[in-house]
Design a protein around this motif. Structure first.
Motif, PDB file in Angstrom:
ATOM      1  N   MET A   1       0.837  -1.325   0.105  1.00  0.00           N
ATOM      2  CA  MET A   1      -0.013   0.033  -0.071  1.00  0.00           C
ATOM      3  C   MET A   1       0.879   1.184   0.016  1.00  0.00           C
ATOM      4  O   MET A   1       0.454   2.181  -0.703  1.00  0.00           O
ATOM      5  CB  MET A   1      -0.897   0.119   1.198  1.00  0.00           C
ATOM      6  N   LEU A   2       1.788   1.334   0.701  1.00  0.00           N
ATOM      7  CA  LEU A   2       2.926   2.362   0.804  1.00  0.00           C
ATOM      8  C   LEU A   2       3.717   2.648  -0.249  1.00  0.00           C
ATOM      9  O   LEU A   2       3.987   3.715  -0.613  1.00  0.00           O
ATOM     10  CB  LEU A   2       3.822   2.364   2.061  1.00  0.00           C
ATOM     11  N   GLU A   3       3.923   1.506  -1.084  1.00  0.00           N
ATOM     12  CA  GLU A   3       4.469   1.558  -2.204  1.00  0.00           C
ATOM     13  C   GLU A   3       3.522   2.241  -3.312  1.00  0.00           C
ATOM     14  O   GLU A   3       4.107   3.249  -4.246  1.00  0.00           O
ATOM     15  CB  GLU A   3       4.897   0.400  -2.749  1.00  0.00           C
ATOM     16  N   LYS A   4       2.400   1.900  -3.276  1.00  0.00           N
ATOM     17  CA  LYS A   4       1.248   2.349  -4.165  1.00  0.00           C
ATOM     18  C   LYS A   4       1.201   3.953  -4.030  1.00  0.00           C
ATOM     19  O   LYS A   4       1.341   4.757  -5.020  1.00  0.00           O
ATOM     20  CB  LYS A   4       0.028   1.817  -4.240  1.00  0.00           C
ATOM     21  N   VAL A   5       1.424   4.420  -2.812  1.00  0.00           N
ATOM     22  CA  VAL A   5       1.275   5.810  -2.458  1.00  0.00           C
ATOM     23  C   VAL A   5       2.279   6.561  -3.282  1.00  0.00           C
ATOM     24  O   VAL A   5       2.229   7.836  -3.879  1.00  0.00           O
ATOM     25  CB  VAL A   5       1.496   6.145  -0.849  1.00  0.00           C
ATOM     26  N   VAL A   6       3.703   5.970  -3.368  1.00  0.00           N
ATOM     27  CA  VAL A   6       4.594   6.382  -4.039  1.00  0.00           C
ATOM     28  C   VAL A   6       4.882   6.378  -5.585  1.00  0.00           C
ATOM     29  O   VAL A   6       4.853   7.230  -6.476  1.00  0.00           O
ATOM     30  CB  VAL A   6       5.940   5.832  -3.568  1.00  0.00           C
ATOM     31  N   ALA A   7       3.977   5.490  -6.149  1.00  0.00           N
ATOM     32  CA  ALA A   7       3.843   4.894  -7.519  1.00  0.00           C
ATOM     33  C   ALA A   7       2.647   5.546  -8.132  1.00  0.00           C
ATOM     34  O   ALA A   7       2.874   6.099  -9.123  1.00  0.00           O
ATOM     35  CB  ALA A   7       3.933   3.557  -7.746  1.00  0.00           C
ATOM     36  N   GLU A   8       1.670   5.844  -7.468  1.00  0.00           N
ATOM     37  CA  GLU A   8       0.632   6.257  -7.780  1.00  0.00           C
ATOM     38  C   GLU A   8      -0.164   7.500  -7.316  1.00  0.00           C
ATOM     39  O   GLU A   8      -1.078   8.195  -7.795  1.00  0.00           O
ATOM     40  CB  GLU A   8      -0.415   5.117  -8.006  1.00  0.00           C
ATOM     41  N   GLY A   9       0.236   7.910  -5.946  1.00  0.00           N
ATOM     42  CA  GLY A   9      -0.277   8.813  -5.488  1.00  0.00           C
ATOM     43  C   GLY A   9       0.348  10.089  -4.969  1.00  0.00           C
ATOM     44  O   GLY A   9       1.047  10.461  -5.521  1.00  0.00           O
ATOM     45  N   THR A  10       0.056  10.529  -3.571  1.00  0.00           N
ATOM     46  CA  THR A  10       0.440  11.762  -3.317  1.00  0.00           C
ATOM     47  C   THR A  10       2.089  11.778  -2.935  1.00  0.00           C
ATOM     48  O   THR A  10       2.683  12.805  -2.738  1.00  0.00           O
ATOM     49  CB  THR A  10      -0.199  12.337  -1.921  1.00  0.00           C
ATOM     50  N   GLY A  11       2.725  10.430  -2.935  1.00  0.00           N
ATOM     51  CA  GLY A  11       4.086  10.431  -2.694  1.00  0.00           C
ATOM     52  C   GLY A  11       4.923  10.495  -3.978  1.00  0.00           C
ATOM     53  O   GLY A  11       6.112   9.944  -3.828  1.00  0.00           O
ATOM     54  N   LYS A  12       4.489  10.653  -5.059  1.00  0.00           N
ATOM     55  CA  LYS A  12       5.077  10.431  -6.374  1.00  0.00           C
ATOM     56  C   LYS A  12       6.674  11.238  -6.374  1.00  0.00           C
ATOM     57  O   LYS A  12       7.458  11.018  -6.901  1.00  0.00           O
ATOM     58  CB  LYS A  12       4.517  11.252  -7.746  1.00  0.00           C
ATOM     59  N   GLY A  13       6.736  12.171  -5.591  1.00  0.00           N
ATOM     60  CA  GLY A  13       7.988  13.059  -5.271  1.00  0.00           C
ATOM     61  C   GLY A  13       9.127  12.426  -4.726  1.00  0.00           C
ATOM     62  O   GLY A  13       9.910  12.613  -4.737  1.00  0.00           O
ATOM     63  N   ALA A  14       8.729  11.311  -4.022  1.00  0.00           N
ATOM     64  CA  ALA A  14       9.815  10.534  -3.416  1.00  0.00           C
ATOM     65  C   ALA A  14      10.167   9.313  -4.297  1.00  0.00           C
ATOM     66  O   ALA A  14      11.138   8.779  -3.726  1.00  0.00           O
ATOM     67  CB  ALA A  14       8.988   9.945  -2.164  1.00  0.00           C
ATOM     68  N   ALA A  15       9.812   9.106  -5.272  1.00  0.00           N
ATOM     69  CA  ALA A  15      10.005   8.009  -6.535  1.00  0.00           C
ATOM     70  C   ALA A  15      11.572   8.240  -6.683  1.00  0.00           C
ATOM     71  O   ALA A  15      12.139   9.327  -6.919  1.00  0.00           O
ATOM     72  CB  ALA A  15       9.168   8.121  -7.651  1.00  0.00           C
ATOM     73  N   ILE A  16      12.321   6.830  -6.650  1.00  0.00           N
ATOM     74  CA  ILE A  16      13.714   7.012  -7.074  1.00  0.00           C
ATOM     75  C   ILE A  16      13.713   5.990  -8.211  1.00  0.00           C
ATOM     76  O   ILE A  16      13.321   4.696  -8.185  1.00  0.00           O
ATOM     77  CB  ILE A  16      14.605   6.515  -5.884  1.00  0.00           C
ATOM     78  N   ARG A  17      14.267   6.545  -9.295  1.00  0.00           N
ATOM     79  CA  ARG A  17      14.172   5.690 -10.419  1.00  0.00           C
ATOM     80  C   ARG A  17      15.062   4.473 -10.166  1.00  0.00           C
ATOM     81  O   ARG A  17      16.422   4.249  -9.971  1.00  0.00           O
ATOM     82  CB  ARG A  17      14.940   6.408 -11.690  1.00  0.00           C
ATOM     83  N   GLY A  18      14.408   3.393 -10.649  1.00  0.00           N
ATOM     84  CA  GLY A  18      15.024   1.858 -10.520  1.00  0.00           C
ATOM     85  C   GLY A  18      15.209   1.604  -8.913  1.00  0.00           C
ATOM     86  O   GLY A  18      15.675   0.332  -8.948  1.00  0.00           O
ATOM     87  N   VAL A  19      14.515   2.132  -8.200  1.00  0.00           N
ATOM     88  CA  VAL A  19      14.226   1.562  -6.804  1.00  0.00           C
ATOM     89  C   VAL A  19      12.736   1.651  -6.581  1.00  0.00           C
ATOM     90  O   VAL A  19      12.185   2.698  -6.493  1.00  0.00           O
ATOM     91  CB  VAL A  19      15.285   2.332  -6.101  1.00  0.00           C
ATOM     92  N   ARG A  20      12.435   0.580  -5.788  1.00  0.00           N
ATOM     93  CA  ARG A  20      11.239   0.528  -5.176  1.00  0.00           C
ATOM     94  C   ARG A  20      11.086   1.095  -3.654  1.00  0.00           C
ATOM     95  O   ARG A  20      11.964   0.678  -3.009  1.00  0.00           O
ATOM     96  CB  ARG A  20      10.761  -1.080  -5.024  1.00  0.00           C
ATOM     97  N   VAL A  21      10.173   2.081  -3.699  1.00  0.00           N
ATOM     98  CA  VAL A  21      10.187   3.060  -2.523  1.00  0.00           C
ATOM     99  C   VAL A  21       8.790   2.870  -1.805  1.00  0.00           C
ATOM    100  O   VAL A  21       7.721   3.021  -2.907  1.00  0.00           O
ATOM    101  CB  VAL A  21      10.522   4.517  -3.016  1.00  0.00           C
ATOM    102  N   ALA A  22       8.696   2.877  -0.680  1.00  0.00           N
ATOM    103  CA  ALA A  22       7.282   2.946   0.017  1.00  0.00           C
ATOM    104  C   ALA A  22       7.314   3.936   0.855  1.00  0.00           C
ATOM    105  O   ALA A  22       8.373   4.243   1.720  1.00  0.00           O
ATOM    106  CB  ALA A  22       7.015   1.409   0.607  1.00  0.00           C
TER     107      ALA A  22
END
Length: 195
Positions: free
Chosen positions: A56-77
């Motif tokens: 669920m936390l990974e989905k926040v980064v991939a699709e939700g309000t946490g997109k600004g935390a995404a790191i290319r090539g790294v799964r972030v939650a």
């Protein structure tokens, strides 16, 4: 500690802020390594629950309000946060805010839990806009230092080096910046401080 428990599959480990501390004469006052080895762990949620929450936390980064935390090539939650602060004089909510982002990476083999708080951000006050990009910068550099980011892993592979052959996190050079040293309402210079 809660994000660490999620990252660790439901196991809560004693959190430590300092690895070690020394007095002015160089005598060791605190040895975190020894304390960490002795620290008790306990299960606070099932592996399945921890895995579900991490996804669920990974989905926040991939699709939700946490997109600004995404790191290319790294799964972030992680999760964004924006809180109103109580005005001490009126004893009601005022115009001041606390923006935050808390998370961990990489999701599939966690190495770091990072939490960022921005007290009274200027302009936009949402955690996903203000704190998530700071999380991304700090976590990217720390993962690079540990040889755990996709970039450092690719570079190490190209050079024929093992990606985990790096110095201990406690030996960070000047890029190890304490956010507490920044003025609470000014994060514009953070990138310069991390260089």
């Amino acid at each position: 500690a809660a994000y660490g428990a999620i990252a660790n599959g439901g196991e809560l480990h004693q959190p430590y802020v300092l690895e070690s501390a020394f007095d002015p004469r160089g005598r060791k006052l605190l040895d975190g390594e020894r304390a960490v080895r002795r620290a008790a762990s306990r299960r606070v949620m099932s592996r399945d629950t921890a895995r579900s929450v991490a996804l669920m936390l990974e989905k926040v980064v991939a699709e939700g309000t946490g997109k600004g935390a995404a790191i290319r090539g790294v799964r972030v939650a992680g999760k964004t946060g924006t809180a109103q602060k109580v005005d001490p004089e009126t004893k009601s909510y005022g115009s001041q805010r606390l923006a935050s982002f808390a998370g961990f990476a990489p999701v599939d083999d966690p190495a770091l839990v990072t939490v960022v708080f921005i007290d009274n951000p200027r302009g936009v006050t949402y955690g996903g806009v203000v704190a998530a990009p700071v999380f991304r910068e700090i976590t990217t550099r720390a993962l690079d230092h540990l040889g755990r980011s996709s970039t450092s892993t690719e570079v190490a592979a190209l050079a024929g080096l093992p990606s985990t052959d790096v110095a201990a996190l406690g030996d960070l050079p000047s890029t190890d910046v304490a956010l507490g040293g920044l003025p609470s309402n000014d994060v514009a210079g953070l990138a310069a401080l991390l260089d």
